[in-house]
Design a protein around this motif. Structure first.
Motif: not given
Length: 442
Positions: A206-221
């Protein structure tokens, strides 16, 4: 008519004015104007290119946002599924614990009953030993006044024997019931431990998937060079998308945040401990290098000879292949497939897909997500030896930090998360914090 009039005026002016040859100064001025004109045209062209480039960037950003929102929705759905699984598992855990407590109570009750019966049987046995000898039993029968009295006395004896026989039978049945309940309780305890391990793994995923989600958003930004305020607004917008996508109740969302906060804290502590251990190892390695450098040439040669013999001894380290895939890339310098930069490839890649197993038994020091490695696991095997397994499928982590794993135990599945161009396993080996060629250990 207008055309003829204009021609006449121009001719009059030409004949009326003396023909004067342009001066050097005028020529220079014309050249400057031409240069300025060319410069303006160049600037205009550059500006148009920048405008076009910015438009393309904005169009790409819109496309990236659409793709990102789709990924956000998918990841949020996966996260919701994990939370719901956790809720169901925790309920099952509570039910199992209640069942164990009930079995314990039944076992205690039966044990008390058995103890009382045993005490009664022992009391009767003592009575028989003191008063119930064979001769006494014969006297009891012979002293009967009549046949009916004899039958009555024999009947009493039979009732006593029969009652004791029933007690003994019930005693044996209850003892079997105790054993049965104890076995059931033990099985339930094993199930509870298994369930606890599954819950911990799900929390880690769960934490790993949340980290992936946050990372994708920041990468695009980050990719589109947004300002800090724009980036924050963008992150908030994606968070809104995730919230709208979520099907969890407010209570479960709060539970999810609690779990994530706890696991993030635990993973941060694990990472910090790993970083400290690595720093100490690097210090020790630096000190050892310094000592080796200051030693005599003969000592250096001896050390070099010892180092040269390391790979052959490493081959008997007892490692197994971490996957059934085929090797696609070896350890060493290469052109990075994504950045195009010549840099060290610090491990061996295995392609083909499928399960990933621990190359040797040890303790999991990290299980989570990283923007470069994707979903990955790192295992400590003791004596300064560690292995790393990267780019696993999202949600496929089967172990969690602090867990003991055996050689050959599956820890995840080959994927292409993080900085990856295709499904594979990136496998690394560390000795005292420094990466070495895994080929020497396989």
């Amino acid at each position: 008519m207008k055309k003829k009039l204009m021609t006449g005026i121009i001719a009059t002016l030409l004949f009326a004015s003396p023909i004067v040859m342009p001066t050097v100064t005028e020529a220079a001025s014309v050249q400057e104007l031409e240069d300025q004109k060319a410069e303006l045209e160049n600037k205009s062209s550059e500006l148009n290119s920048k405008i076009q480039s910015q438009e393309e960037t904005l169009n790409n950003l819109e496309s990236e946002k659409v793709n990102l929102e789709s990924e956000v929705e998918k990841l949020q759905t996966d996260i919701d599924a994990v939370v719901l699984d956790l809720k169901a598992q925790e309920q099952k855990l509570a039910d199992s614990k209640a069942k164990i407590e009930k079995l314990k109570a039944e076992i205690e009750k039966l044990k008390e009953l058995i103890a009382r019966r045993e005490e009664k049987l022992e009391h009767q046995a003592r009575s028989v030993q003191t008063d119930g000898s064979t001769s006494n039993m014969v006297d009891l029968v012979l002293s009967a006044d009549s046949l009916s009295d004899l039958i009555g006395r024999v009947g009493v004896v039979n009732q006593l024997v029969s009652a004791n026989k029933e007690i003994v039978t019930q005693q044996e049945n209850d003892k079997k019931e105790v054993e049965k309940n104890e076995e059931a309780a033990q099985e339930e305890k094993v199930a509870v431990e298994t369930l606890k391990a599954e819950i911990e793994v799900n929390k880690s995923n769960l934490v790993a998937q949340k980290a992936e989600l946050d990372d994708k958003i920041v990468q695009v930004a980050t990719k589109y060079d947004m300002t800090e305020s724009e980036k924050n607004e963008f992150v908030k917008a994606q968070a809104v998308v995730a919230t709208k996508t979520s099907v969890l109740s407010s209570e479960l969302q709060e539970e999810r945040q609690r779990i994530i906060a706890e696991e993030e804290k635990a993973q941060a502590a694990a990472k910090q401990a790993e970083a400290e251990a690595k720093a100490k190892a690097e210090e020790a390695e630096a000190a050892e290098t310094k000592q080796t450098t200051s030693s005599s040439n003969s000592s250096s040669q001896s050390n070099n000879s010892a180092q040269a013999s390391t790979p052959s001894s490493s081959n008997s380290s007892g490692f197994i292949h971490p996957s059934g895939g085929y090797q696609t890339s070896s350890y060493g310098y290469r052109i990075h497939p994504i950045t195009g930069v010549n840099k060290l490839h610090g491990g061996i890649d295995f392609g083909g897909g499928g399960p990933i197993v621990a190359a040797q038994s040890g303790t999991v020091v990290f299980s989570g997500y990283d923007s470069s490695w994707g979903y990955y696991v790192k295992i400590d095997h003791g004596n300064g030896l560690q292995t790393l397994y990267a780019h696993m499928v999202a949600g496929s982590l089967l172990v969690t930090s602090g867990q003991q794993v055996s050689q050959g135990q599956q820890i995840g599945t080959m994927g292409t998360t993080g900085s990856s161009t295709g499904v594979h396993l990136h496998f690394e080996v560390y000795v005292n914090g420094s990466r070495v060629d895994p080929a020497n250990y396989l």
